[in-house]
Design a protein around this motif. Structure first.
Motif, PDB file in Angstrom:
ATOM      1  N   ARG B 101     -29.137  25.573  17.904  1.00 54.27           N
ATOM      2  CA  ARG B 101     -27.962  26.310  16.998  1.00 54.27           C
ATOM      3  C   ARG B 101     -27.218  25.337  16.275  1.00 54.27           C
ATOM      4  NH1 ARG B 101     -24.456  31.426  18.527  1.00 54.27           N
ATOM      5  NH2 ARG B 101     -26.743  32.119  18.161  1.00 54.27           N
ATOM      6  N   GLN B 102     -27.407  25.867  14.912  1.00 52.45           N
ATOM      7  CA  GLN B 102     -26.296  24.887  13.907  1.00 52.45           C
ATOM      8  C   GLN B 102     -25.274  25.739  13.548  1.00 52.45           C
ATOM      9  OE1 GLN B 102     -29.259  24.250  10.851  1.00 52.45           O
ATOM     10  NE2 GLN B 102     -30.055  22.220  11.707  1.00 52.45           N
ATOM     11  N   TRP B 103     -24.069  25.235  13.302  1.00 53.20           N
ATOM     12  CA  TRP B 103     -22.910  25.530  12.781  1.00 53.20           C
ATOM     13  C   TRP B 103     -22.453  24.985  11.523  1.00 53.20           C
ATOM     14  CZ3 TRP B 103     -23.656  24.409  18.120  1.00 53.20           C
ATOM     15  CH2 TRP B 103     -23.627  25.614  18.833  1.00 53.20           C
ATOM     16  N   PHE B 104     -22.453  25.387  10.599  1.00 58.43           N
ATOM     17  CA  PHE B 104     -21.989  25.024   9.210  1.00 58.43           C
ATOM     18  C   PHE B 104     -20.922  25.297   8.893  1.00 58.43           C
ATOM     19  CE2 PHE B 104     -22.482  24.431   4.310  1.00 58.43           C
ATOM     20  CZ  PHE B 104     -22.755  23.158   4.237  1.00 58.43           C
ATOM     21  N   ASP B 105     -19.790  24.312   8.961  1.00 60.90           N
ATOM     22  CA  ASP B 105     -18.354  24.751   8.580  1.00 60.90           C
ATOM     23  C   ASP B 105     -18.074  24.293   7.127  1.00 60.90           C
ATOM     24  OD1 ASP B 105     -15.538  25.036   8.468  1.00 60.90           O
ATOM     25  OD2 ASP B 105     -15.476  24.509  10.552  1.00 60.90           O
ATOM     26  N   THR B 106     -17.554  25.530   6.505  1.00 60.05           N
ATOM     27  CA  THR B 106     -17.454  25.273   5.272  1.00 60.05           C
ATOM     28  C   THR B 106     -16.059  24.569   4.672  1.00 60.05           C
ATOM     29  OG1 THR B 106     -16.690  27.462   4.683  1.00 60.05           O
ATOM     30  CG2 THR B 106     -18.986  27.018   4.264  1.00 60.05           C
ATOM     31  N   GLY B 107     -15.104  24.614   5.985  1.00 65.39           N
ATOM     32  CA  GLY B 107     -13.859  23.986   5.860  1.00 65.39           C
ATOM     33  C   GLY B 107     -13.112  24.632   4.679  1.00 65.39           C
ATOM     34  N   SER B 108     -12.380  23.662   3.650  1.00 65.12           N
ATOM     35  CA  SER B 108     -11.588  24.110   2.653  1.00 65.12           C
ATOM     36  C   SER B 108     -12.447  24.700   1.441  1.00 65.12           C
ATOM     37  CB  SER B 108     -10.555  23.155   2.301  1.00 65.12           C
ATOM     38  OG  SER B 108     -11.144  21.751   1.932  1.00 65.12           O
ATOM     39  N   ALA B 109     -13.736  24.305   1.279  1.00 66.21           N
ATOM     40  CA  ALA B 109     -14.549  24.700   0.418  1.00 66.21           C
ATOM     41  C   ALA B 109     -14.658  26.264   0.725  1.00 66.21           C
ATOM     42  CB  ALA B 109     -15.710  24.032   0.538  1.00 66.21           C
ATOM     43  N   GLY B 110     -14.571  26.590   1.698  1.00 66.57           N
ATOM     44  CA  GLY B 110     -14.755  28.315   1.993  1.00 66.57           C
ATOM     45  C   GLY B 110     -13.835  29.104   1.126  1.00 66.57           C
ATOM     46  N   GLU B 111     -12.764  28.466   1.192  1.00 67.10           N
ATOM     47  CA  GLU B 111     -11.559  29.265   0.420  1.00 67.10           C
ATOM     48  C   GLU B 111     -11.937  29.063  -1.207  1.00 67.10           C
ATOM     49  OE1 GLU B 111      -7.911  29.315   2.228  1.00 67.10           O
ATOM     50  OE2 GLU B 111      -8.438  31.023   0.983  1.00 67.10           O
ATOM     51  N   ARG B 112     -12.510  27.853  -1.601  1.00 71.00           N
ATOM     52  CA  ARG B 112     -12.698  27.736  -2.943  1.00 71.00           C
ATOM     53  C   ARG B 112     -13.795  28.820  -3.265  1.00 71.00           C
ATOM     54  NH1 ARG B 112     -11.708  22.527  -1.570  1.00 71.00           N
ATOM     55  NH2 ARG B 112     -13.858  21.694  -1.664  1.00 71.00           N
ATOM     56  N   LEU B 113     -14.748  29.157  -2.364  1.00 69.80           N
ATOM     57  CA  LEU B 113     -16.009  29.863  -2.774  1.00 69.80           C
ATOM     58  C   LEU B 113     -15.916  31.140  -2.518  1.00 69.80           C
ATOM     59  CD1 LEU B 113     -18.625  27.368  -0.776  1.00 69.80           C
ATOM     60  CD2 LEU B 113     -18.601  28.138  -3.166  1.00 69.80           C
ATOM     61  N   GLY B 114     -14.753  31.473  -2.044  1.00 69.70           N
ATOM     62  CA  GLY B 114     -14.059  33.108  -1.835  1.00 69.70           C
ATOM     63  C   GLY B 114     -14.580  33.462  -0.503  1.00 69.70           C
ATOM     64  N   LEU B 115     -15.070  32.450   0.496  1.00 74.31           N
ATOM     65  CA  LEU B 115     -15.210  32.985   1.585  1.00 74.31           C
ATOM     66  C   LEU B 115     -14.305  32.993   2.796  1.00 74.31           C
ATOM     67  CD1 LEU B 115     -18.757  30.921   1.708  1.00 74.31           C
ATOM     68  CD2 LEU B 115     -18.464  33.489   1.535  1.00 74.31           C
ATOM     69  N   GLY B 116     -13.216  32.130   2.452  1.00 73.59           N
ATOM     70  CA  GLY B 116     -12.244  32.081   3.562  1.00 73.59           C
ATOM     71  C   GLY B 116     -12.323  30.645   4.023  1.00 73.59           C
ATOM     72  N   GLU B 117     -11.040  30.003   4.222  1.00 70.21           N
ATOM     73  CA  GLU B 117     -11.209  28.979   4.839  1.00 70.21           C
ATOM     74  C   GLU B 117     -11.774  28.633   6.128  1.00 70.21           C
ATOM     75  OE1 GLU B 117      -8.401  26.004   4.274  1.00 70.21           O
ATOM     76  OE2 GLU B 117      -9.476  24.920   6.107  1.00 70.21           O
ATOM     77  N   GLY B 118     -12.820  27.607   6.394  1.00 67.82           N
ATOM     78  CA  GLY B 118     -13.551  27.491   7.661  1.00 67.82           C
ATOM     79  C   GLY B 118     -14.464  28.345   7.841  1.00 67.82           C
TER      80      GLY B 118
END
Ligand code: HEM
Lengths: 138, 294
Positions: B101-118
């Motif tokens: 199982r893989q967990w890919f954490d977008t961190g602060s990029a998640g915020e920039r991509l409109g997905l939400g931090e982390g």
């Protein structure tokens, strides 16, 4: 002309050192070192619970001598192996891949103790590895 | 997470039960392969290098034994982190089964991509690999490599989101053919792998997209040098499809050092360059993988 001669001699020298560097027999330390390693190998093989059961009837000195000749010849040394071929000498022993690999590890230990560098060890193992086809039965 | 912890516990228990001191000449779990010959667990959970599957079967089981391993892998790049946990079983040096199982954490990029931090994109990878012919270790007198055929079923968990970014599906099967040759006299291990895949970023961003909806042929290569009995230096290169329109996808590479103190512990440390991911620019960083096995 002189330049050509020098180049030629230098080239030949380089070639002979290359050929020399290629002699696995020398890199293993010559006949005495090989004999010490094979004696040690037979000792380790006879003591290791993974392989000992195969060597209960074996005359250890004779086996070490045959192995020495075999490895000496195989590595390009001035010897002649006069034993039975690998297929005939191991048939009916039912040797497994795990036993074969255990012997490889014992050989690595014997070579470590003799101070043979890792990459030289691999050159010898590369020559022995295909014998698995004749030695391993199951 | 709970699931992977259970898997881990399960395998640790198996390890404890069966790797007890072996005196029997032919122990089913006796780790009869030679050190380093099963490779390490690559990022998708199969035996290989860092990124590339090799043709070898995971674990230290010989043709009459069973081997297996558990791993945890951590990758950190400029903007993202990836964690992967999984287990492998190698049956009779012929068939390998794996789960990761893989967990890919977008961190602060998640915020920039409109997905939400982390925000996390996760996926499960079920793998099977079968050795078809050749033997990487013993065939030292021929050019014939060991060849294996493998498949990876991948299922991304954020179906709605990966479709929203353009992926056609959230699950698919990668099929690959791997050829591995050990040149023992040169202390080299060479691998070439051809993969049919439509995975976006290994599958974390789903499968297929506007720029490619069917599987394409991708190539992966791996060169490893046996430095000493307990250290291996290697490099992998892997091409990837570029199916999504919203962001470009690049090839990936990794250069790694493997430490094998014993057949039961393998540690891989790597530098990796995964190329551009999700508009966040080129992702370079480090990779650490710890593997327990027998
Ligand atoms: C590359 C690996 C090996 C090499 C080069 C090798 C070489 C030899 C040689 C030269 C002989 C003597 C043949 C003769 O009697 O004329 C021999 C015999 C024998 N080998 Fe091997 N061998 C290898 C692997 C193994 C393994 C893995 C086992 C079992 C664990 C094994 C068990 C024996 C036994 C039991 C004998 C008979 C000894 C006797 O005469 O009592 N060998 N081997």
């Amino acid at each position: 002309m002189k330049f050509l001669k020098t180049t030629l001699i230098a080239g030949l020298l380089a070639l002979t050192t290359a050929v020399h560097a290629d002699s696995l027999f020398d890199d293993l330390g010559g006949k005495d070192a090989i004999a010490r390693m094979m004696t040690r190998l037979v000792e380790l093989t006879s003591a290791d619970p993974r392989t000992a059961h195969q060597f209960e009837q074996t005359k250890k000195d004779r086996l070490a001598r045959l192995l020495t000749d075999q490895v000496c010849e195989l590595s390009g040394g001035p010897c002649k192996y006069r034993g039975v071929n690998m297929k005939k000498s191991h048939i009916k022993l039912g040797i497994t891949e795990a036993e074969f690999n255990a012997l490889v590890e014992q050989l690595q230990q014997a070579m470590d103790e003799e101070g043979v560098p890792f990459h030289t060890q691999n050159r010898l193992l590369a020559l022995l590895a295909p014998m698995k086809r004749d030695i391993v039965e199951r | 997470m709970a699931q992977s912890r259970t898997t881990l516990l399960f395998f640790l228990t198996i390890l404890l039960i069966f790797s007890s001191p072996t005196t029997a000449e032919e122990n089913l779990f006796g780790s009869g392969k030679i050190l380093a010959t099963p490779g390490v667990i690559q990022v998708e959970g199969t035996a290989g290098g860092g990124l590339t599957p090799w043709a070898v079967i995971s674990g230290y089981g010989t043709n009459r034994q069973i081997g297996g391993s558990v791993h945890h892998t951590y990758v950190t790049t400029n903007d993202f982190t990836l964690n992967a946990t999984g287990a492998t079983v190698g049956l009779y040096d012929r068939l390998e089964l794996s789960f990761t199982r893989q967990w890919f954490d977008t961190g602060s990029a998640g915020e920039r991509l409109g997905l939400g931090e982390g925000f996390k994109f996760n996926q499960d990878i079920l793998g099977a690999k079968v050795k078809i012919f050749g033997d990487a270790v013993y065939d030292q007198d021929t050019w014939m490599p060991q060849v294996a055929l493998g498949a990876q079923y991948k299922k991304a968990d954020k179906g709605a989101i990966v479709r929203a970014v353009g992926a056609e599906d959230d699950d698919d099967i990668d099929v690959y053919l791997a050829a591995t040759k050990i040149l023992l006299d040169k202390s080299l291990v060479l691998t070439g792998t051809a993969r049919l895949t439509r995975a976006n970023q290994f599958g974390l961003l789903g499968f297929g997209g506007p720029n490619g909806s069917s599987r394409s042929l991708q190539f992966e290569g791996s060169v490893a040098y046996l430095l000493s009995r307990h250290f291996v230096l290697g490099a992998d290169y892997r091409t990837k499809p570029d199916n999504l329109a919203f962001a470009e996808e690049d090839d990936a590479m990794a250069a790694y050092m493997v430490w094998l103190p014993s057949k039961h512990l393998t540690v891989t440390a790597a530098y990796t360059d995964l190329g551009k991911i999700a508009l966040q620019g080129r992702q370079r960083g480090f990779y650490l993988s710890v593997q327990l096995g027998f």
